[in-house]
Structure formats: structure tokens, C-alpha cells
Design a protein around this motif. Structure first.
Motif, mmCIF file in Angstrom:
data_model
loop_
_atom_site.group_PDB
_atom_site.id
_atom_site.type_symbol
_atom_site.label_atom_id
_atom_site.label_comp_id
_atom_site.label_asym_id
_atom_site.label_seq_id
_atom_site.Cartn_x
_atom_site.Cartn_y
_atom_site.Cartn_z
ATOM 1 N N LEU A 279 0.828 -1.211 0.000
ATOM 2 C CA LEU A 279 0.000 0.000 0.000
ATOM 3 C C LEU A 279 0.861 1.258 0.000
ATOM 4 O O LEU A 279 1.722 1.435 0.858
ATOM 5 C CB LEU A 279 -0.918 0.009 1.228
ATOM 6 N N GLU A 280 0.598 2.135 -0.939
ATOM 7 C CA GLU A 280 1.328 3.391 -1.038
ATOM 8 C C GLU A 280 1.022 4.302 0.151
ATOM 9 O O GLU A 280 -0.143 4.589 0.453
ATOM 10 C CB GLU A 280 0.958 4.095 -2.348
ATOM 11 N N SER A 281 2.072 4.728 0.870
ATOM 12 C CA SER A 281 1.991 5.766 1.928
ATOM 13 C C SER A 281 0.978 5.456 3.024
ATOM 14 O O SER A 281 0.418 6.378 3.615
ATOM 15 C CB SER A 281 1.641 7.121 1.292
ATOM 16 N N PHE A 282 0.776 4.188 3.345
ATOM 17 C CA PHE A 282 -0.268 3.825 4.303
ATOM 18 C C PHE A 282 0.279 3.855 5.737
ATOM 19 O O PHE A 282 0.565 2.826 6.355
ATOM 20 C CB PHE A 282 -0.844 2.448 3.973
ATOM 21 N N VAL A 283 0.395 5.056 6.269
ATOM 22 C CA VAL A 283 0.930 5.255 7.609
ATOM 23 C C VAL A 283 -0.035 4.714 8.662
ATOM 24 O O VAL A 283 -1.252 4.617 8.430
ATOM 25 C CB VAL A 283 1.205 6.763 7.837
ATOM 26 N N GLY A 284 0.491 4.356 9.825
ATOM 27 C CA GLY A 284 -0.328 3.791 10.896
ATOM 28 C C GLY A 284 -1.458 4.690 11.350
ATOM 29 O O GLY A 284 -2.485 4.211 11.850
ATOM 30 N N ASP A 285 -1.298 6.017 11.177
ATOM 31 C CA ASP A 285 -2.329 6.962 11.613
ATOM 32 C C ASP A 285 -3.634 6.823 10.837
ATOM 33 O O ASP A 285 -4.636 7.443 11.191
ATOM 34 C CB ASP A 285 -1.822 8.398 11.467
ATOM 35 N N LEU A 286 -3.624 6.026 9.785
ATOM 36 C CA LEU A 286 -4.845 5.809 9.000
ATOM 37 C C LEU A 286 -5.694 4.677 9.558
ATOM 38 O O LEU A 286 -6.840 4.501 9.140
ATOM 39 C CB LEU A 286 -4.483 5.487 7.548
#
Length: 626
Positions: A279-286
Motif C-alpha cells: 500500500l502506497e503511503s499507508f501510515v499507521g495513523d490511518l
């Protein structure tokens, strides 16, 4: 004597003019990110200017050196009588380059957390269309207006300062020789930063534990040019801390020692189909289960309940090219370099695809964009991947965003292709919609008023299409024997916009195992041990009973004896995370720029930092050797 005074005035005014332009450049940068300073710390602005003076003097001296040298040579030929127009043209050209760089730098820093560098130019050259697409997510009109205003005001300032300045005041050859010698001595002194053993470098401007203050103090144009002309990082290790390889091995041992016999088998088969969803740019904050906002990725929560979640996993770096190598080759990031850029290097390293290819798997890679970007295609084809499907494999009627074909179109193509795929198969998809400029044609779930809103909306879209893909897969015959691995390539500053590039949360990402091949007793389980994106290679291969010896930077996350430690890396800094402490080190200023636990003993923090230093020195040594 009056002639010398007039000459001195002319040369000094030109120097002061460019010094003022440097001050304006820094003012633009500080103003653009003033929230990082705040009115409560306003006096810090003066310290930033003070500590940046050495690099400012050096930058100005570089600019002044060429016209000064030409001027001195022409002084010996009074009959030529050159016009000031030549200096006017030179000044305009440098002003244009100066302010274009200045405003581009603001946008790059906003997105990357790093100032403009050779890496930004390399990214543009690798994919001009991709760079333009990324730029769409940042303000464009104001920077262009700012460039124009800066260039015009700079030129009018120059004309005003030189309205009553006269050149070629000294007529005698001896006087002109004296002027040349003294002028070049002064300029060279400023350029070099003195006459000590060490030449001037960016660390001269570093003075604080706050990374932004240091970045603001560094002259943008000077650092940009230095990055271009510095010694090739393909030839020299920037992490040079220890002289003895045995000492490095000794410091790394605590991070990698484990008991192989303690490995836990969570899969019911050793030959499942394996589908990597990168997943592109899927940071934990999501993701709510990782501490993110509720409602952005509701389907991930459903997958987590039926699968396995690793909730303390950190990406190797902050860019996709480094994340892909970390995931598929288990190889850590290399700071200012990226091994995937060099085909002669990356083709010699191992990758999961090779092991699965040798084990009889059918292999493929899917991406809606151009697979040639950052040599993704060559990396796949030289590492056991038999089929690459990208933007060129879809018709002109396929739905496309800025970067390429929409993710849901690619997922549907996978469903279609897998119907005729021989089992077992290994396939990887790299998504693209959750990337600047966060382009969605069918509306934004959270609106599009800000980049954060658009980012959450594209994340919601990605969450939906991943879930739709798995839901469709459940209807296929191959589903029962398939392991889905969901992982991000790297984190992001959005949606929270509060994690600087040195903070661990900027690198916090999801890692989820899902599928019927997971033993029932492990479904819904959360593994909270700290680990790295690079650990996925050894973790998967151990489950499949395949060799892991070539992946010595990768560790088994299912083994309870694996030490809890993670490493993360950006162009100029690196960090180490354990349950007790997280520490980040700026490799330019050679200072600690972040500590999560300030009560933690200094000696233990230093020991942890030494593990990080040894880690990246040895990683880079291996990069150079490939």
C-alpha cells in the motif's frame, strides 16, 4: 586612496547585496514553516540567522567569485571599456535560479521533511510526469507568484544599491594585482570556511537538537550545490563510526540473536498462494487499531479481526524505492542512496521472488503506473518475477489517475488473471492512488478542502478496493489456499501533520496477514512485538520452510526470541526503536535530534545509538560491495 575606497565600496556592495538575498531566502523558509517555531520561541529566529552566517558567506563568495575574477582581468585592459550590462545579466540569471530553488525547496520540505537535494532532481529525471503529479498536491500559484516577486524585487534592489557605484577606479597594474590577490584571498577564505583541517560543511550551521532549526540555518543553495558536487555516495560510506569489523559485529549481535527452534508456525500449509498487497503511503495513523482516526479504513479493521496484525512495525525509510527493497529483499535503507537505482548492484542481491520461483511458484507483479519507475521492472525481472503487468498493459479506456491506472482496475485484472494461474502462485501489487496529488474521480469521502482530507479520502478508497478484491477472491477456487500479506511501503506526514521526519510515528506502518491458510487459533491475534518492514522476508520464508540464510538483515517476527528492535532511516538521519527507548541521530550534524524517553539512562541511550551506527555502517558497506 580615494580610488581604493571607491573600489572597495563597489565590491562590498555586491557582496552585501547577495548576503541580503540569502537572508530573504531564509526568511521565506522560516515564514513558510513558522508554526514549527511559534511566537513563544521567536528569539530562535535570530539564532538561526547567526548560526547560518558561515554558509551564507560561503554561498555569497561562490556567487561573487566569477564576476570578480572577470572584473579583475578586464581591469588590466582599460581600453575595452566593458559595460555594466554583463553584470546585470549575470545577476538576473543567478536571481532566477536562486528564487526558483528557494520556492521549490519550500514545497519539497513540506512533503519530504528534507531540503531540496540531488535526490529531488533524480526523482524528477526518473519520472517527470510523476514529479508533476506530486506537485499537484502542493500549492503552485503562490510559489510562482513568490518567484516572480522575489526576482523583480531582488533586481530592483540591485539597481538601487548600485545606482551611484562606479567600477574600474584603480588604473595602475600594481593596484589591480593587489585587488585581485586580496579579493581572491577573502573569497576563498569564506568559501572554505577558514583554514582548519576540515572544510566547511552543513554541520557548521547545526546548533540545536531541534532538526528544523538546523535545517533553517543551513543555506539552501549552498547545501544543494554541495550535494551535487560532493564525493559520490556510491563510492564512500557516509556512516563511518567504527574501524573494526569485529566491533561492528559485536554491537549488532544483540539485535539479531535468537533461537531458531522457537519459531511459531501459524500457517496450516507450507505451500500457500501468496499475495502481497503493498500500500502506497499507508501510515499507521490511518488505521484505528494502530492508534489512528476511526472511520478512515473500516475494512482494515474487519481484516484485522479475521487475520493477524503486527501493530509495532516500522518502515525502513521514507520512500517507495527503499520500501520495496526492504519488503521483498529484506535489505535496509541506505540513507542518501537507493540500491534499486543501480541495476548492476540490485541484480546481485536476494529477493523473496527468487526463493518462491525456485520452489515452483508462478510469479507476477502488478502496478497501475510505469514499472520502469525507479527500476521496479528490472528489479522484478531479475528476482524471479516472470510477469510484470503495468500501465502499458491496460487499454486507453481504462480509468486513470495522475500516476496511472486506478487501483480497483488493477485488482480486477488480478482476479481475472488468477483464474488461469497455475498454483501455487506468488503475486505482488503496488497501489498508487494514495499518493500525491490524491486524485479521485468519483468524489472524496472526507472532502478535498485540504491535503489531509484528500489523503484520508484516497486511503478510504484504497481500503475499500483492497476489501473488494479479497471479497471477490473468496468466490474463487484458489482462495482457500491463499495468504494475503498487507503492508505499506512507507509512512507519511499526513493525515496528522505532526510527525517530523525524525519521529518514529512517521515510519509506523501496518503489517497484516489474512486468509484461510492461517490456523484458526491465530486468527484475530495481535502481535505487539517491535519489528521492521525488512523482517517480512524471513518471517514469510520461515513459514514456508524455505531458506532464509541470504536474508541476514531480516528476522522472524513470529519467533518470540527475536529481539524487539527496529531501525528507520532518511537521507540525513537514522533512528532506533526498542520498548524502552527510541532515539534518532542526525548524521550531518552528528547530534541526537530525538529521544522518546528523556529519563532513560544516557549510557543505555548511547549503547542503543551505537547499535544503530554499526547497523547503518555495515548496511552501507554491503551496499558498496554489491
Amino acid at each position: 586612496m580615494q580610488q581604493f575606497a571607491k573600489e572597495l565600496r563597489a565590491l562590498t556592495q555586491y557582496f552585501l547585496f547577495w548576503l541580503m538575498i540569502c537572508f530573504i531566502d531564509r526568511l521565506i523558509f522560516v515564514t513558510a514553516f513558522f508554526e514549527k517555531i511559534g511566537f513563544s520561541n521567536f528569539t530562535e529566529v535570530f539564532r538561526i540567522y547567526y548560526h547560518g552566517l558561515n554558509l551564507d558567506f560561503s554561498a555569497v563568495s561562490y556567487i561573487c567569485a566569477l564576476p570578480f575574477l572577470v572584473y579583475c582581468i578586464l581591469s588590466f585592459f582599460p581600453k575595452l571599456k566593458p559595460k555594466r550590462r554583463f553584470l546585470d545579466v549575470y545577476t538576473i540569471i543567478v536571481l532566477v535560479l536562486f528564487f526558483v530553488t528557494s520556492f521549490i525547496n519550500v514545497n519539497i520540505y513540506r512533503e519530504w521533511g528534507d531540503k531540496i537535494s540531488k535526490r529531488a532532481i533524480d526523482s524528477f529525471l526518473a519520472s517527470p510526469s510523476g514529479a508533476v503529479a506530486s506537485a499537484e498536491a502542493t500549492p503552485v500559484f503562490l510559489p510562482i507568484v513568490g518567484m516572480v516577486i522575489g526576482i523583480l524585487c531582488g533586481y530592483f534592489l540591485y539597481r538601487w544599491m548600485f545606482k551611484k557605484v562606479f567600477f574600474f577606479n584603480i588604473k595602475s597594474p600594481v593596484g589591480n594585482i593587489f585587488k585581485l590577490v586580496v579579493g581572491m584571498f577573502v573569497l576563498f577564505t569564506f568559501i572554505r570556511g577558514g583554514y582548519g583541517r576540515a572544510t566547511l560543511n552543513p554541520s557548521k550551521a547545526y546548533y540545536s537538537e531541534d532538526t528544523f532549526y538546523n535545517h533553517a540555518a543551513v543555506n539552501t543553495q549552498w547545501a544543494f550545490l554541495r550535494d551535487f558536487f560532493a564525493k559520490n555516495t556510491k563510492l564512500k560510506n557516509p556512516y563511518n563510526y567504527f574501524s573494526d569489523q569485529k566491533e561492528i559485529a559485536e554491537k549488532l549481535r544483540p539485535a539479531f540473536q535468537h533461537q531458531p527452534d522457537s519459531a511459531v508456525q501459524v500457517l496450516s500449509t507450507t505451500r500457500p498462494n501468496v499475495v502481497f498487497i503493498m500500500l502506497e503511503s499507508f501510515v499507521g495513523d490511518l488505521i484505528q487499531s494502530l492508534g489512528g482516526e476511526k472511520g478512515i479504513t473500516p475494512h482494515m479493521e474487519e481484516l484485522i479481526k479475521g487475520g493477524i496484525l503486527f501493530d509495532h512495525i516500522y518502515s525502513a525509510a521514507d520512500r517507495s524505492d527503499k520500501g520495496m527493497v526492504a519488503i521483498l529483499s529484506g535489505f535496509p535503507a541506505q540513507g542518501p542512496e537507493s540500491i534499486i537505482k543501480y541495476i548492476d548492484k540490485h541484480e546481485n542481491m536476494p529477493a523473496i521472488g527468487q526463493e518462491l520461483d525456485h520452489a515452483g511458484y508462478e510469479t507476477s507483479f502488478y502496478h497501475g503506473g510505469q514499472s520502469e519507475f525507479y527500476n521496479f521492472k528490472s528489479y522484478m525481472l531479475t528476482h524471479g518475477i516472470a510477469r510484470v503487468v503495468d500501465n502499458a498493459n491496460f487499454g486507453l479506456d481504462a480509468e486513470r489517475a495522475s500516476w496511472g491506472v486506478y487501483d480497483h482496475v488493477v485488482f480486477n485484472r488480478m482476479i481475472k488473471d488468477f483464474k488461469k494461474e497455475k498454483q501455487p502462485f506468488f503475486s505482488t501489487i503496488f497501489t498508487l492512488v494514495n499518493h500525491e496529488p490524491f486524485d479521485l474521480k468519483n468524489g472524496y469521502k472526507f472532502g478535498n478542502a485540504t491535503n489531509a482530507d484528500k489523503f484520508k479520502s484516497t486511503a478510504y478508497y484504497t481500503d475499500s478496493v483492497v476489501y473488494d478484491f479479497i471479497s471477490k477472491a473468496k468466490k474463487e477456487a484458489w482462495y482457500k489456499n491463499t495468504l494475503f500479506v498487507i503492508v505499506a511501503d512507507h509512512g507519511h506526514r499526513l493525515p496528522s501533520e505532526k510527525w517530523e521526519l525524525f519521529h518514529p510515528n512517521r515510519f509506523h506502518i501496518p503489517l497484516i496477514f489474512f486468509g484461510d491458510v492461517i490456523k484458526p487459533e491465530f486468527r484475530g491475534k495481535i502481535f505487539s512485538r517491535i519489528g521492521n518492514q525488512t523482517d517480512l522476508a524471513a518471517t514469510l520464508l520461515t513459514q514456508l520452510k524455505l531458506p532464509t540464510e541470504r536474508y541476514h538483515w531480516s528476522r522472524d517476527l513470529f519467533n518470540p526470541t527475536t529481539p524487539q528492535i527496529a531501525f528507520y532511516n532518511s537521507k540525513d538521519a537514522f533512528g532506533v526503536i526498542t520498548p524502552e527507548q527510541a532515539v534518532s541521530f542526525d548524521n550531518v550534524g552528528r547530534i541526537i535530534n530525538y529521544r522518546s524517553n528523556k529519563e532513560y539512562p544516557v549510557s543505555k541511550t548511547d549503547s542503543l545509538l551505537n547499535i544503530g551506527k554499526a547497523y547503518y555502517q555495515d548496511v552501507y558497506r554491503e551496499f558498496l560491495k554489491y
